[in-house]
Write an enzyme that holds these catalytic residues in place. Structure first.
Site, PDB file in Angstrom:
ATOM      1  N   ASP A 221       3.778   2.276  -5.015  1.00  0.00           N
ATOM      2  CA  ASP A 221       3.493   2.165  -3.586  1.00  0.00           C
ATOM      3  C   ASP A 221       3.360   3.538  -2.937  1.00  0.00           C
ATOM      4  O   ASP A 221       4.199   4.424  -3.138  1.00  0.00           O
ATOM      5  CB  ASP A 221       4.621   1.380  -2.907  1.00  0.00           C
ATOM      6  N   GLU A 258      -1.190   3.592  -5.303  1.00  0.00           N
ATOM      7  CA  GLU A 258      -1.729   3.327  -3.975  1.00  0.00           C
ATOM      8  C   GLU A 258      -1.699   4.641  -3.209  1.00  0.00           C
ATOM      9  O   GLU A 258      -0.654   5.281  -3.091  1.00  0.00           O
ATOM     10  CB  GLU A 258      -0.904   2.291  -3.209  1.00  0.00           C
ATOM     11  N   ASP A 284     -10.964   2.550   0.949  1.00  0.00           N
ATOM     12  CA  ASP A 284     -12.284   2.753   1.532  1.00  0.00           C
ATOM     13  C   ASP A 284     -13.181   1.537   1.321  1.00  0.00           C
ATOM     14  O   ASP A 284     -13.946   1.157   2.216  1.00  0.00           O
ATOM     15  CB  ASP A 284     -12.958   3.976   0.907  1.00  0.00           C
ATOM     16  N   HIS A 287     -12.128  -1.133   3.823  1.00  0.00           N
ATOM     17  CA  HIS A 287     -12.431  -0.796   5.212  1.00  0.00           C
ATOM     18  C   HIS A 287     -13.939  -0.860   5.467  1.00  0.00           C
ATOM     19  O   HIS A 287     -14.372  -1.357   6.520  1.00  0.00           O
ATOM     20  CB  HIS A 287     -11.912   0.595   5.549  1.00  0.00           C
ATOM     21  N   ILE A 354      -3.651  -7.903   5.540  1.00  0.00           N
ATOM     22  CA  ILE A 354      -3.422  -9.170   6.247  1.00  0.00           C
ATOM     23  C   ILE A 354      -2.109  -9.085   7.028  1.00  0.00           C
ATOM     24  O   ILE A 354      -2.071  -9.260   8.243  1.00  0.00           O
ATOM     25  CB  ILE A 354      -3.373 -10.360   5.271  1.00  0.00           C
TER      26      ILE A 354
END
Length: 564
Positions: A221, A258, A284, A287, A354
């Site tokens: 992470d 990530e 990217d 997005h 989300i």
């Protein structure tokens, strides 16, 4: 306990057998859990319990995970994936994932965190599978069941910070740094005094999951929040030790980063000056795709919205490769020269994109069915590792909201008010923001598997399955070389085509009929065979391709209608 070396202590006793609960009193003070506890049956504030590390009867001898090239990763949150919310309750759903064509199951963090419900990114007992999910035995049963079906398991781990509640690690040594900070808590000390043993703690944790739980890979992470100025970066140390374990076990193991830095150094090999990780997420791609579909421009979305950026992400893995970012106020990224599709994980939905929205609404809540199919096609037919978020494949109607279960009233209220303040700046009524502490927020985020019986959801699932089947059967879609991908697009008419060998994927992002002469999309062959379309009104003639509004079609070039 007897001191040994550099802060380690040890003791042996005949009563120390599996099932015994214990804790540590430091300097005759309060009793704290073991920082390397393998099980916290009473939660992160309670005593630790000894477990038998290698007593489980594994049945997965000989299992080897599929290569990342061409892989399909399915991200799921154990607590909301099923009504029961446990490791064992995931197992009956695995056949659904296998039929879909998934190759890897990615679990959101399962290291013990405060309370019973949460995302897991505020874990504090990094070696202890969460008790509310079933604990260590249940996690092993889940991994074994995945392997029995040919599914690899990737586990999300957090090494940049620990959560605020139940975090006793700082009492045991200099585990945290005051020189750096993260948005979520104190940064971990990877390069200051005492950091050798902190690095050992983290690397041992990674090896623990891979060795003792047969996990096939770790998703790391927010590695951009792992601060280390050492000559040997902790991620390079970690990747070297995982490589050594892979050789010892004679099985492939992967590390997925990530990061929002768009830095190819994370996945370059050590001899090329890289950190040696297997792959990294590409925000990217998400997005660029979502802004083109929805028109959203808030926050970091303000840097996106043009088809050119989506074309760049499809072609290169990153849209920002040294370009100036208005949102960040500086240049971002660099060219990923020499990297392959296997080095990037792409997605049109994930837990962050989300759950970090005000209402936890999915992409399907904000776009029409045609647009949702465009997103699925470009994600699954790209040359990259495709990641799906649980329920995406059937257009799940349930939200995935942010939820916590802190027992400390002050912390609970701080989280609640912080969430409201965050979205008030975007004009949201604070009273409409779901309360993270409310059980109803958690329950509203659980998947409704009964939706699979609804024809509307069945149609979405059928389209996903058809895309996955094409990905697995068409030779042109099985390579992961970005150099073999060619993109055409028109910003004004809002269409884009992606060419991979003899396969072309054409998407009409506009709400108008799109009539494309073949020369405009480099369709030079006289024969074209439609393989899959999201809208049956699509037409192919010798002169043009006609795409209905918000539709996507997959065509094979150089083939007659009978497939030859």
């Amino acid at each position: 306990m007897r001191p040994t070396d550099r802060g380690y202590f040890e003791v042996e006793h005949e009563r120390f057998t599996p099932g015994v609960r214990y804790g540590f009193s430091l300097d005759a003070g309060a009793l704290y859990p073991d920082p390397r506890s393998h099980f916290q049956p009473e939660g992160v504030h309670g005593p630790s319990e000894l477990t038998a590390l290698d007593a489980f009867a594994w049945t997965d001898a000989g299992f080897r995970q599929a290569p990342l090239a061409g892989a399909i990763v399915y991200e799921l949150h154990v607590g909301t994936f099923s009504a029961e919310g446990s490791f064992d309750a995931v197992i009956p759903k695995l056949d659904h994932l296998k039929r879909l064509g998934v190759t890897h199951v990615e679990l959101l963090p399962v290291a013990a965190f405060p309370g019973e419900r949460g995302w897991g990114y505020d874990g504090v007992a990094l070696f202890a599978p969460h008790a509310a999910y079933g604990g260590p035995g249940a996690l092993r049963r889940l991994v074994d069941a995945c392997h029995a079906r040919g599914l690899a398991v990737i586990l999300d781990v957090v090494y940049n910070h620990l959560g605020p509640s139940g975090n006793y690690l700082g009492h045991y040594g200099p585990y945290f740094s005051h020189r750096y900070g993260t948005p979520w808590g104190e940064a971990v000390n990877f390069d200051g005094a005492g950091s050798d043993e902190v690095r050992r703690f983290v690397c041992d944790n990674a090896l623990y999951w891979l060795r003792h739980f047969h996990i096939d890979g770790l998703r790391l992470d927010a590695v951009h929040a792992i601060f280390d100025q050492s000559a040997l970066h902790v991620l390079e140390q970690l990747s070297s030790e995982v490589d050594a374990l892979s050789a010892e076990l004679d099985k492939p193991l992967v590390l997925v980063a990530e990061s929002h830095l768009n830095d190819p150094r994370f996945v370059r090999q050590h001899e090329s000056g890289g950190l040696g990780l297997s792959s990294q997420w590409s925000d990217d791609f998400h997005h660029a795709l979502v802004t083109v579909l929805t028109g959203e421009r808030e926050g970091y979305f303000s840097d996106f919205g043009a088809l050119k950026q989506l074309a760049d992400a499809l072609q290169h893995g990153f849209a920002y490769r040294g370009q100036y970012s208005r949102h960040r106020g500086h240049r971002v990224g660099r060219e990923p020269i020499g990297l392959k599709g296997r080095h990037f994980h792409v997605f049109c939905q994930n837990h962050d994109q989300i759950g970090n929205r005000a209402l936890g609404d999915r992409l399907g809540h904000r776009v029409n069915p045609g647009q949702q199919r465009i997103a699925a096609a470009l994600t699954l037919l790209s040359p990259y590792v495709a990641l799906l978020f649980m329920g995406e494949e059937w257009g799940a109607s349930t939200a995935f909201q942010y939820f916590t279960d802190h027992s400390e009233p002050e912390l609970a209220e701080a989280v609640r008010q912080g969430r409201r303040r965050e979205f008030a700046t975007f004009g949201w009524d604070p009273e409409r923001i779901p309360d993270p502490q409310a059980a109803s927020t958690f329950l509203a985020s659980k998947l409704d598997w009964n939706e699979l019986g609804d024809p509307r959801h069945q149609r979405v699932l059928s389209f996903y399955r058809a895309l996955v089947e094409l990905r697995s059967q068409e030779p042109s879609l099985q390579g992961d070389s970005q150099g073999e991908v060619r993109i055409d697009y028109d910003e004004t008419e809002r269409w884009l085509s992606m060419h991979r060998g003899d396969i072309v994927v054409i998407a009409n992002f506009s709400g108008e009929l799109c009539q494309l002469g073949r020369a405009r999309v480099s369709l030079l062959d006289t024969s074209l065979k439609p393989l899959l379309t999201s809208d049956e009104r699509m037409q192919v003639t010798q002169a043009e391709v006609v795409l209905p509004p918000h539709s996507v079609s997959v065509l094979a070039k150089g083939r007659s209608p009978d497939g030859n």
